[in-house]
Write an enzyme that holds these catalytic residues in place. Structure first.
Site, mmCIF file in Angstrom:
data_model
loop_
_atom_site.group_PDB
_atom_site.id
_atom_site.type_symbol
_atom_site.label_atom_id
_atom_site.label_comp_id
_atom_site.label_asym_id
_atom_site.label_seq_id
_atom_site.Cartn_x
_atom_site.Cartn_y
_atom_site.Cartn_z
ATOM 1 N N GLU A 1 0.853 -1.190 0.000
ATOM 2 C CA GLU A 1 0.000 0.000 0.000
ATOM 3 C C GLU A 1 0.889 1.240 0.000
ATOM 4 O O GLU A 1 2.030 1.208 0.481
ATOM 5 C CB GLU A 1 -0.903 0.022 1.239
ATOM 6 C CG GLU A 1 -1.853 -1.162 1.362
ATOM 7 C CD GLU A 1 -3.057 -1.021 0.455
ATOM 8 O OE1 GLU A 1 -3.174 0.032 -0.201
ATOM 9 O OE2 GLU A 1 -3.871 -1.958 0.402
ATOM 10 N N ASP B 1 -18.608 -9.165 -9.284
ATOM 11 C CA ASP B 1 -18.538 -8.406 -8.033
ATOM 12 C C ASP B 1 -17.806 -7.089 -8.236
ATOM 13 O O ASP B 1 -18.164 -6.063 -7.645
ATOM 14 C CB ASP B 1 -17.838 -9.247 -6.963
ATOM 15 C CG ASP B 1 -17.929 -8.624 -5.580
ATOM 16 O OD1 ASP B 1 -19.050 -8.229 -5.173
ATOM 17 O OD2 ASP B 1 -16.892 -8.532 -4.897
#
Length: 282
Positions: free
Chosen positions: A113, A138
């Site tokens: 991240e 999804d």
């Protein structure tokens, strides 16, 4: 004396041919017996096109339903899953790095991240799916439903008129923490001409059919219908005789009908419907 020299010369010539001809034949045989080497780059390009072909039809079906550009869907799948080869894709059929639970299923893995300009590795829960198509479904629904705190979070992605606008919208909406995310997505679209899929294809339908390959099938399995441009032959239909298959997509082109099928939740390819025996709808 001259005759002796002539005999000696003839003997040398004979010895030369006796040695050189077998040697030449040996070299030729050795060369012909070697397989033609295909460069790693060429092989990789083929595998990449097969991956694109496996997702493009379903991406167009989802575009008609949710209005997420197919080029964006495919480019994100390529980037996030490393062409379907990532550990997350292998373990959880998760092509897009979507975090959380999916119907109670998840896997925990490390991920990078970027926070305040610094890259760090964390452990996080990621959604686990039964198939790549379920992951794509999804992913599209995520853009439609938004988040619990902002239902319209990804509305700009859905309203984008082209892939560049959509890629920028992904970046500004906070879909990814990578500051270069939009540029990476656009670069992938442009490199592989993914914007050619950015249209509704009425000949494509999503289906759910139990089936099998006929014993008498002589057809081949393709990366997409062989009537389409740049279709790649994958294998013979005989490779799957006797195995239960699931037909997940249907495409009609003129009088021809093609089925995309999977085995044990893994996408295999497209085959002419004449090679398939439908059992029942699920």
């Amino acid at each position: 004396m001259a005759r002796k020299k002539l005999k000696k010369r003839k003997l040398l010539i004979s010895l030369f041919f006796l040695v050189s001809i077998p040697l030449a034949l040996f070299v030729l045989a050795t060369t012909l017996s070697k397989p033609i080497e295909i460069s790693k780059e060429t092989e990789e390009i083929d595998e990449q096109q097969v991956f694109i072909d496996s997702l493009s039809g379903h991406a167009q079906i989802l575009y008609e339903k949710y209005h997420v550009l197919p080029s964006i869907t495919i480019a994100q799948a390529i980037l996030e899953s490393d062409w379907g080869n990532s550990e997350l894709a292998a373990k959880a059929n998760n092509l897009f790095g979507v975090k959380g639970n999916y119907k109670g299923h998840h896997v925990t893995m490390e991920t990078d991240e970027v926070e305040k300009g610094k890259r760090k590795t964390i452990r996080a829960k990621f959604r686990k799916y039964s198939t790549f198509f379920e992951s794509m479904d999804d992913h599209a629904q995520l853009f439609v439903r938004g988040t619990s705190w902002n239902k319209k979070k990804y509305k700009p992605v859905l309203e984008a008129g082209n892939y560049k606008e959509a890629a920028t919208a992904l970046q500004t909406s906070g879909y990814a923490t990578d500051p270069d995310y939009a540029d990476k997505i656009s670069a992938i679209v442009e490199k592989y001409d993914l914007d050619e899929y950015d249209e509704v294809n009425p000949s494509l339908k999503s289906v759910d059919l139990n089936a099998s390959i006929k014993d008498s099938a002589v057809q081949d399995v393709w990366s997409k219908p062989s009537t389409d441009d740049r279709s790649i032959r994958l294998t013979s239909a005989q490779s799957y005789v006797g195995k239960d298959i699931k037909v997940v997509s249907k495409k009609q082109k003129g009088q021809s009908v093609w089925y995309q099928f999977q085995i044990n939740d893994k996408l295999i390819g497209w085959i002419d419907d004449s090679a398939v025996e439908i059992k029942e709808a699920t």
